[in-house]
Write a protein that holds these residues in place. Structure first.
Motif, short mmCIF file in Angstrom:
data_model
loop_
_atom_site.label_atom_id
_atom_site.label_comp_id
_atom_site.label_asym_id
_atom_site.label_seq_id
_atom_site.Cartn_x
_atom_site.Cartn_y
_atom_site.Cartn_z
N SER A 8 51.74 46.72 8.68
CA SER A 8 52.70 47.66 8.10
C SER A 8 52.26 48.15 6.73
O SER A 8 51.60 47.43 5.98
CB SER A 8 54.07 46.99 7.99
N VAL A 9 52.65 49.41 6.44
CA VAL A 9 52.31 50.02 5.16
C VAL A 9 53.56 50.06 4.29
O VAL A 9 54.64 50.39 4.76
CB VAL A 9 51.76 51.45 5.37
N GLU A 10 53.38 49.67 3.02
CA GLU A 10 54.47 49.82 2.05
C GLU A 10 53.96 50.76 0.97
O GLU A 10 53.10 50.41 0.17
CB GLU A 10 54.82 48.44 1.47
N ASP A 11 54.48 51.99 0.98
CA ASP A 11 54.01 53.00 0.04
C ASP A 11 54.92 53.02 -1.19
O ASP A 11 56.08 53.41 -1.11
CB ASP A 11 54.02 54.37 0.74
N ASN A 12 54.39 52.59 -2.31
CA ASN A 12 55.17 52.58 -3.55
C ASN A 12 54.73 53.71 -4.48
O ASN A 12 55.00 53.67 -5.68
CB ASN A 12 55.05 51.22 -4.24
N GLY A 13 54.01 54.68 -3.94
CA GLY A 13 53.58 55.84 -4.72
C GLY A 13 52.53 55.50 -5.77
O GLY A 13 52.37 56.21 -6.76
N SER A 14 51.82 54.42 -5.56
CA SER A 14 50.82 54.00 -6.55
C SER A 14 49.43 54.56 -6.19
O SER A 14 49.20 54.98 -5.06
CB SER A 14 50.76 52.47 -6.58
N GLU A 15 48.55 54.55 -7.18
CA GLU A 15 47.17 54.95 -6.91
C GLU A 15 46.34 53.77 -6.42
O GLU A 15 45.22 53.93 -5.96
CB GLU A 15 46.54 55.51 -8.19
N ILE A 16 46.92 52.59 -6.59
CA ILE A 16 46.19 51.38 -6.17
C ILE A 16 46.73 50.91 -4.82
O ILE A 16 47.95 50.84 -4.62
CB ILE A 16 46.36 50.24 -7.21
N GLY A 17 45.83 50.60 -3.93
CA GLY A 17 46.22 50.05 -2.64
C GLY A 17 45.72 48.63 -2.49
O GLY A 17 44.66 48.28 -3.00
N VAL A 18 46.53 47.79 -1.82
CA VAL A 18 46.11 46.41 -1.56
C VAL A 18 46.20 46.14 -0.06
O VAL A 18 47.23 46.41 0.56
CB VAL A 18 47.01 45.41 -2.33
N ILE A 19 45.11 45.67 0.51
CA ILE A 19 45.11 45.24 1.91
C ILE A 19 45.08 43.72 1.91
O ILE A 19 44.20 43.12 1.28
CB ILE A 19 43.89 45.80 2.68
N ALA A 20 46.06 43.11 2.57
CA ALA A 20 46.11 41.64 2.56
C ALA A 20 46.82 41.14 3.81
O ALA A 20 47.51 41.90 4.49
CB ALA A 20 46.84 41.15 1.31
N SER A 21 46.65 39.85 4.08
CA SER A 21 47.37 39.22 5.20
C SER A 21 47.71 37.79 4.81
O SER A 21 47.26 37.29 3.78
CB SER A 21 46.50 39.23 6.45
N GLY A 22 48.52 37.15 5.62
CA GLY A 22 48.84 35.73 5.43
C GLY A 22 49.37 35.41 4.05
O GLY A 22 50.10 36.19 3.44
N ILE A 23 49.00 34.25 3.55
CA ILE A 23 49.53 33.78 2.26
C ILE A 23 49.04 34.67 1.12
O ILE A 23 49.75 34.86 0.13
CB ILE A 23 49.18 32.29 2.03
N ALA A 24 47.85 35.26 1.26
CA ALA A 24 47.32 36.11 0.19
C ALA A 24 48.23 37.32 -0.03
O ALA A 24 48.40 37.80 -1.15
CB ALA A 24 45.91 36.56 0.53
N TYR A 25 48.87 37.81 1.04
CA TYR A 25 49.82 38.91 0.91
C TYR A 25 50.99 38.48 0.02
O TYR A 25 51.43 39.22 -0.86
CB TYR A 25 50.33 39.36 2.29
N ILE A 62 42.54 41.68 -0.58
CA ILE A 62 42.80 40.35 -1.14
C ILE A 62 42.90 39.35 0.00
O ILE A 62 43.84 39.36 0.79
CB ILE A 62 44.08 40.37 -2.01
N GLU A 63 41.88 38.53 0.13
CA GLU A 63 41.82 37.55 1.23
C GLU A 63 41.08 36.31 0.73
O GLU A 63 40.03 36.41 0.11
CB GLU A 63 41.09 38.14 2.46
N GLU A 64 41.66 35.14 1.00
CA GLU A 64 40.99 33.91 0.62
C GLU A 64 39.79 33.67 1.54
O GLU A 64 39.75 34.17 2.66
CB GLU A 64 41.96 32.72 0.70
N LEU A 65 38.84 32.89 1.06
CA LEU A 65 37.60 32.54 1.77
C LEU A 65 36.71 33.76 1.99
O LEU A 65 36.43 34.49 1.06
CB LEU A 65 37.90 31.78 3.08
N ASP A 66 36.27 34.01 3.23
CA ASP A 66 35.20 34.99 3.46
C ASP A 66 35.69 36.44 3.44
O ASP A 66 36.86 36.71 3.70
CB ASP A 66 34.53 34.68 4.81
N PRO A 67 34.77 37.39 3.21
CA PRO A 67 35.16 38.82 3.17
C PRO A 67 35.30 39.40 4.58
O PRO A 67 34.59 40.34 4.94
CB PRO A 67 34.00 39.46 2.40
N PHE A 68 36.22 38.86 5.36
CA PHE A 68 36.35 39.24 6.77
C PHE A 68 36.91 40.66 6.91
O PHE A 68 36.35 41.51 7.60
CB PHE A 68 37.27 38.22 7.47
#
Lengths: 186, 579
Positions: free
Chosen positions: B221-238, B278-284
Motif C-alpha cells: 500500500s501507498v501512503e502519500d503525504n505529499g512529501s518529496e521523500i519516499g520510503v519503501i519498507a516492510s515488516g518491523i522496519a516499516y 529501509i530494510e534490515e539485513l541484506d539489500p533485498f
C-alpha cells in the motif's frame, strides 16, 4: 508513555511487562510490549519495552526516550540510564547480582551506583527483595516493583489490582496482592 | 474485544481461524511460540517433529492429502528444511500450505544473522511479511487463500521484534475448511525428471501471475503525504520508519516481499525526489529496485548488520540528531547469559575443562560452555555438527588428537541431526567419544518435549526413544550413562572412553534445573562453613550464585537452589547443603 523494564534473566521482568501492558489496554490505549526470549533469558541482562499511547508504531525504545525505567537490579539500572528521557525517572531495586565477569574476577562490580545515578537523574531506590520477603515470597520482587510503578504512573489503582488478579495464579494471589500494596506504599 | 497478543500467538490464531488442520514444527527462537500457541486449539493436530525437514514434510503431506497445514521455524531451521521447500514449490499444494520463518536480526538467540528472504527468491515461493500482531493474524489467513488460489506454498516471514512483541489483535471465529478431494496425480506430485520438467514451466507461469498480483494487492500500500521523500519498507522496519518519520515522508509499505512489484515501485518513485529503502539485513528490496532502474538509497545510508532503531532512521533520512541521553562514563561489566544455578551441564564442562579436552560443540543452552570460566567448547557451527565435525577433526589429526577430543550434543539436538553423524562415525571406522547431554527436555527454547522425553506437545504420554538402544543399534558398543554431578565418576568415565580405540557414547543424564520436578527436588541452598580454605575450587564452576566477597567465597541464597554440585567439587568438605 515509554516504560522500560530491565533486570536479570529469571527475575520475572516478563510478567511485569505483561501486567503493565494489560493495564494500558484497560485504559484504552494502543499498546506494544517487546519481550526477550531464548538465550538472553539465561541469567543475562534482559530488557522489555512497554509503550502505550494514542498510536504506537515501534515496539522498541531508543536512548533518551524512556519516561520510566523499572530496574530489578541496580547494575542493570545503571546500564539502562542512557535510555532515560531528560526528566524521566528510574525506579530501582537495590539488589546486587554479580554478573559472570565479576564472578570470574575479570572486572569489578561498579561502586556507589545509587549515588552516581541520583547525582544525574531522578532515582527512587528501594529494597524490593526485603519487601518481597515481608510479603512472604522472595519471587514477588516483580510485583513489589509493579506496585511502585503503579504509584508513579498516576493511574487508577483498581485497574492494577484487577490485572494482577487476572494474570497471577490463584494460589499465589494473596502474596502478590500483599507485595503490590507494599510496593505501592513505599 | 481486542487482546494484547504476541506476534507468534497471532500467527497461531490466524492459522486456527483459517481452518488449519495440521501443524508440525521444530522449536527455534524466535519462532517457537507459534506452535506452542497452536496447542490451545483442539481442532488442530499439532506436533513437535525431530527436525525442520521432517516437520515441513509432515505439513507437505497434509497439504497434498487435502488439509490446510503449517510448519514454523527459525531462519536456520529453513536451511534444514530447504530440500523439501525447493521441490514443494514445483508440486504446489492441495490444501493451503504456509511456512512461517522467523529471522533473528541482532542475533538475540542464534548463531548467524541470515536473511531468509533470499529463500523465497531461490525457491520461487511467494513471501508475505507482517509488521505487527494484527497483521500476523491477517496475513496468515490471507496466506492460506493465496496458497490455494495460486497453487503454491507461501512463506510468512517474521522477525524477533514482530514475533516477540505484543500488540492488539481482534479475534474472529474459525472458518472450517472441508478437506479437498485427494486424487492420484503423479504428474503434479511425483517429482521425477519427466514430470518435474513440466512443473518447472508451471512454476514460471505462476511467478508471472504472482508478479502481476503484487502490483495490485492490498498487501502492498501507498501512503502519500505529499512529501518529496519516499520510503519503501516492510515488516518491523516499516514500523520503525513510521515512528521516526511520521507523515513527513510518503510510504510504500510492502506486505508481500516476493515477488516484488515493478510498476507500483516505479509509480511511487516517480512522485518523489528521493527514495529510501529501509530494510534490515541484506539489500533485498534495494537490489530489486535498482534492477528495474529506480535510483534508491539503501545500504549506502543503512547498515547490513543487526537491528535498526527509529532514531537511526530519523538521523539518516531527515538528518535530525537522536535524543540527548546520559552516557555512562565508566566501563561497566557486561552481563552475558550463563548456565542457571543447578544446570546439569555445569558438571560436564567442569570435567572437560579440567581434562583440557578439545570439545566439538553444538546448539543449545550448553553452548554457554564456551564462556568463562568453564571455557571448554572449541567449535559451534550448527545443529548436529558436534558429532560429524569431530569425526573430520580426528581423520585429519589422527589417533593422539582423538584421545583428547569429545563432542557434546543435547538430547533434542541429537534427535534433530546428531544420529546421522554418529552413523557416519560407525560406518567409516571413526572412534570418537560423543557425550549426549540428556537433560530430559529441549532447554534453550523454553522446555519443549522431544522424542526422548516420553511426552507429546500436548503432554500425552508416548513411546520414548531410548538413547542407549538407539546408539547400540547403530553399532556403538560402548554406551555409558552417568550423572554429571558425580564429578569424580564422570571424570573417570570420560578418561576411559576417550582412551578407547572404538567409538563410544556417554549419556550425561540429569534433568534441567528449571523443570518443575527439579524445582521440587532442589530446595534450600548451600552454605560455606568455616572449614573453607579459600582454595576457590568452587569458583571454577562459574555458578551465578557463588562469588567472592573480598577473598572469602560467598553463596547468594537468592540465586542458589541447593543443587549440591559445589559440595561435590569442594576438596575440604567445606560446603553444606541446607533445607
Amino acid at each position: 508513555m515509554n516504560i522500560m523494564i530491565v533486570g536479570v534473566g529469571g527475575q520475572g521482568t516478563l510478567l511485569a511487562s505483561r501486567i503493565l501492558g494489560n493495564v494500558a489496554i484497560k485504559m484504552d490505549y494502543d499498546v506494544k510490549v517487546s519481550e526477550v526470549h531464548g538465550m538472553s533469558q539465561r541469567g543475562g541482562s534482559v530488557v522489555t519495552y512497554v509503550k502505550y499511547g494514542e498510536k504506537v508504531y515501534s515496539p522498541i525504545i531508543d536512548r533518551g526516550e524512556a519516561d520510566i525505567i523499572l530496574a530489578f537490579e541496580i547494575l542493570e539500572a545503571y546500564r539502562a540510564m542512557p535510555y532515560l528521557k531528560k526528566g524521566g525517572k528510574i525506579i530501582a531495586n537495590t539488589q546486587q547480582m554479580n554478573p559472570m565477569p565479576v564472578i570470574t574476577g575479570a572486572m569489578e562490580y561498579p561502586k556507589d551506583i545509587e549515588k552516581k545515578l541520583s547525582e544525574r537523574i531522578d532515582l527512587q531506590a528501594v529494597d524490593a527483595l526485603a519487601a518481597a520477603k515481608e510479603a512472604g515470597n522472595l519471587k514477588a520482587v516483580n510485583v513489589v516493583l509493579i506496585g511502585l510503578l503503579a504509584k508513579s504512573t498516576d493511574t487508577d489503582k483498581q485497574i492494577w489490582l484487577n490485572t494482577i488478579k487476572e494474570t497471577v495464579p490463584e494460589k499465589l494471589l494473596d502474596v502478590n496482592l500483599k507485595a503490590f500494596e507494599i510496593g505501592y506504599n513505599m | 474485544m481486542k487482546k494484547l497478543m504476541l506476534g507468534n500467538a497471532a500467527v497461531a490464531r490466524g492459522a486456527y481461524e483459517a481452518g488449519v488442520r495440521v501443524v508440525s514444527s521444530y522449536p527455534g527462537t524466535p519462532s517457537t511460540e507459534i506452535t506452542e500457541n497452536i496447542v490451545k486449539y483442539d481442532d488442530i493436530y499439532v506436533e513437535w517433529a525431530p527436525n525442520e525437514k521432517v516437520a515441513a514434510e509432515v505439513a507437505i503431506g497434509a497439504s497434498i492429502a487435502g488439509g490446510r497445514a503449517m510448519s514454523c521455524m527459525k531462519h536456520v531451521g529453513l536451511n534444514v528444511m530447504a530440500d523439501s521447500v525447493f521441490t514443494v514449490s514445483y508440486t504446489g499444494v492441495n490444501g493451503g500450505l504456509v511456512l512461517c520463518v522467523a529471522d533473528d536480526q541482532g542475533m538475540h538467540s542464534s548463531q548467524n544473522e541470515q536473511d531468509s528472504r533470499h529463500y523465497a527468491k531461490a525457491s520461487k515461493i511467494m513471501m508475505l511479511e507482517p509488521s505487527d500482531s494484527s497483521e500476523c493474524k491477517k496475513f496468515t489467513k490471507q496466506a492460506y487463500s493465496l496458497s490455494e488460489e495460486f497453487d503454491t506454498p507461501v512463506f510468512l516471514r517474521l522477525s524477533t521484534r514482530v514475533s516477540h512483541s505484543q500488540s492488539l489483535v481482534e479475534e474472529e471465529e474459525r472458518t472450517e475448511q472441508p478437506l479437498k478431494d485427494y486424487e492420484k496425480n503423479p504428474q503434479k506430485y511425483v517429482m521425477m525428471p519427466g514430470n518435474a520438467i513440466h512443473r518447472h514451466v508451471v512454476v514460471e507461469e505462476r511467478m508471472k501471475k504472482l508478479a502481476e498480483f503484487a502490483e495490485t494487492t492490498e498487501l502492498n500500500s501507498v501512503e502519500d503525504n505529499g512529501s518529496e521523500i519516499g520510503v519503501i519498507a516492510s515488516g518491523i522496519a516499516y514500523m520503525y520508519a513510521k515512528e521516526a518519520l511520521g507523515d513527513r515522508v510518503n510510504y510504500l509499505k510492502l506486505g508481500m516481499i516476493y515477488p516484488l512489484p515493478e510498476k507500483l515501485i516505479q509509480d511511487f518513485a516517480a512522485k518523489c525526489c528521493k527514495v529510501y529503502v529501509i530494510e534490515e539485513l541484506d539489500p533485498f528490496i534495494e537490489e530489486h529496485c535498482k534492477a528495474i532502474g529506480i535510483d534508491v538509497i539503501g545500504k549506502d545510508a543503512f547498515t547490513l548488520l543487526g537491528e535498526y532503531t527509529p532514531s537511526m532512521i530519523k538521523e539518516a533520512v531527515l538528518g535530525e540528531a537522536p535524543a540527548e541521553f546520559e552516557a555512562i562514563e565508566e566501563n561497566i561489566p557486561i552481563r552475558p547469559p550463563v548456565m542457571c544455578a543447578g544446570c546439569p551441564h555445569r558438571g560436564v564442562f567442569y570435567v572437560l575443562k579440567k581434562l583440557g579436552l578439545t570439545v566439538s560443540g553444538d546448539i543449545g543452552c550448553y553452548t554457554l560452555g564456551a564462556a568463562a570460566p568453564l571455557q571448554s567448547i572449541d567449535t559451534t557451527i550448527c545443529m548436529g555438527a558436534s558429532v560429524s565435525a569431530a569425526h573430520g577433526m580426528s581423520k585429519v589429526r589422527g589417533a593422539e588428537f582423538n584421545k583428547k577430543l569429545v563432542s557434546v550434543i543435547g538430547d533434542s539436538t541429537f534427535m534433530h541431526s546428531g544420529i546421522t553423524g554418529l552413523v557416519d562415525i560407525v560406518y567409516n571406522k571413526g572412534n570418537n567419544t560423543i557425550i549426549i547431554l540428556d537433560n530430559s527436555i529441549t532447554g534453550m527454547t523454553g522446555h519443549q518435549d522431544n522424542p526422548t522425553t516420553g511426552y507429546t506437545i500436548r503432554k500425552e504420554p508416548t513411546k520414548q526413544v531410548n538413547l542407549i538402544t538407539l546408539c547400540k543399534s547403530i553399532g556403538i558398543e560402548h554406551v555409558t550413562v552417568a550423572d554429571p554431578f558425580d564429578v569424580k565418576l564422570f571424570e573417570r568415565i570420560v578418561k576411559e572412553e576417550t582412551e578407547r580405540d572404538e567409538p563410544s557414547v556417554i549419556i550425561a543424564q540429569r534433568p534441567c534445573a528449571l523443570l518443575p520436578n527439579m524445582r521440587k527436588t532442589y530446595t534450600g541452598h548451600c552454605t560455606i562453613t568455616d572449614k573453607c580454605k579459600k582454595c576457590k575450587m568452587c569458583m571454577k564452576l562459574g555458578c551465578p550464585a557463588i562469588s567472592l566477597d573480598g577473598d572469602a567465597v560467598k553463596i547468594d541464597t537468592t540465586q542458589c537452589n541447593g543443587c549440591g554440585l559445589c559440595v561435590n567439587v569442594c576438596p575440604f568438605e567445606a560446603i553444606e547443603q541446607e533445607d
